[in-house]
Design an enzyme around this catalytic site. Sequence first.
Site, PDB file in Angstrom:
ATOM      1  N   VAL A 148       0.842  -1.201   0.000  1.00 10.52           N
ATOM      2  CA  VAL A 148       0.000   0.000   0.000  1.00 10.52           C
ATOM      3  C   VAL A 148       0.878   1.253   0.000  1.00 10.52           C
ATOM      4  CG1 VAL A 148      -1.751   1.306   1.274  1.00 10.52           C
ATOM      5  CG2 VAL A 148      -1.951  -1.175   1.079  1.00 10.52           C
ATOM      6  N   CYS A 149       1.936   1.248   0.810  1.00  8.44           N
ATOM      7  CA  CYS A 149       2.823   2.413   0.880  1.00  8.44           C
ATOM      8  C   CYS A 149       3.497   2.671  -0.473  1.00  8.44           C
ATOM      9  CB  CYS A 149       3.883   2.221   1.962  1.00  8.44           C
ATOM     10  SG  CYS A 149       3.200   2.084   3.628  1.00  8.44           S
ATOM     11  N   SER A 150       3.918   1.616  -1.126  1.00 11.26           N
ATOM     12  CA  SER A 150       4.562   1.771  -2.429  1.00 11.26           C
ATOM     13  C   SER A 150       3.612   2.416  -3.430  1.00 11.26           C
ATOM     14  CB  SER A 150       5.035   0.416  -2.966  1.00 11.26           C
ATOM     15  OG  SER A 150       6.091  -0.078  -2.174  1.00 11.26           O
ATOM     16  N   LEU A 165       3.037   6.269  -2.456  1.00 11.13           N
ATOM     17  CA  LEU A 165       4.169   7.139  -2.752  1.00 11.13           C
ATOM     18  C   LEU A 165       4.440   7.199  -4.259  1.00 11.13           C
ATOM     19  CD1 LEU A 165       4.370   7.170   0.314  1.00 11.13           C
ATOM     20  CD2 LEU A 165       6.829   7.282   0.042  1.00 11.13           C
TER      21      LEU A 165
END
Length: 156
Positions: free
Chosen positions: A46-48, A51
């Site tokens: 999710v973070c990838s 960002l």
Amino acid sequence: MTDPITAGAVAPDFTLQDQYGQDTALADLRGRPVLVVFYPLAFSGVCSGELADLRDRHTEFEDAGAVVLAVSVDSVFSLRTWSDREGFPFALLSDFWPHGGVAEAYGVFDPRRGVARRGTFLIGADGAVRWSTVTPISRPRDTDEYLARLREHTGY
């Protein structure tokens, strides 16, 4: 866990190292809006995605005069590797030590997991929080909402 800071509060000042080991101080960015995006961990799915979306739309933030800062508890070394791989054009800041100290000051540190929650803070040129939101850890945030709030604040 403390409650996240909200609109109207003075944003807690901080100085953290970016992915290149350079100090980034929030106070040095006064005079410009700053979007501070806390995320749990580098390299996670999710973070990838979040960002990458900020990367792909970074010029929209620059055009509005805003600085984007992404903050996690990862080490500078992990952040450098991730940034080099993904080509992030904004600072990835390491809240590694004291572990999660800045996330705690903003009320988004999860002590059970040892990571920041998905907290987002739009800080005005005067250092006051203009808008904030916390999203469940499993759900990606909406970059369109960031830009809409930034436009409301700046009139861009």
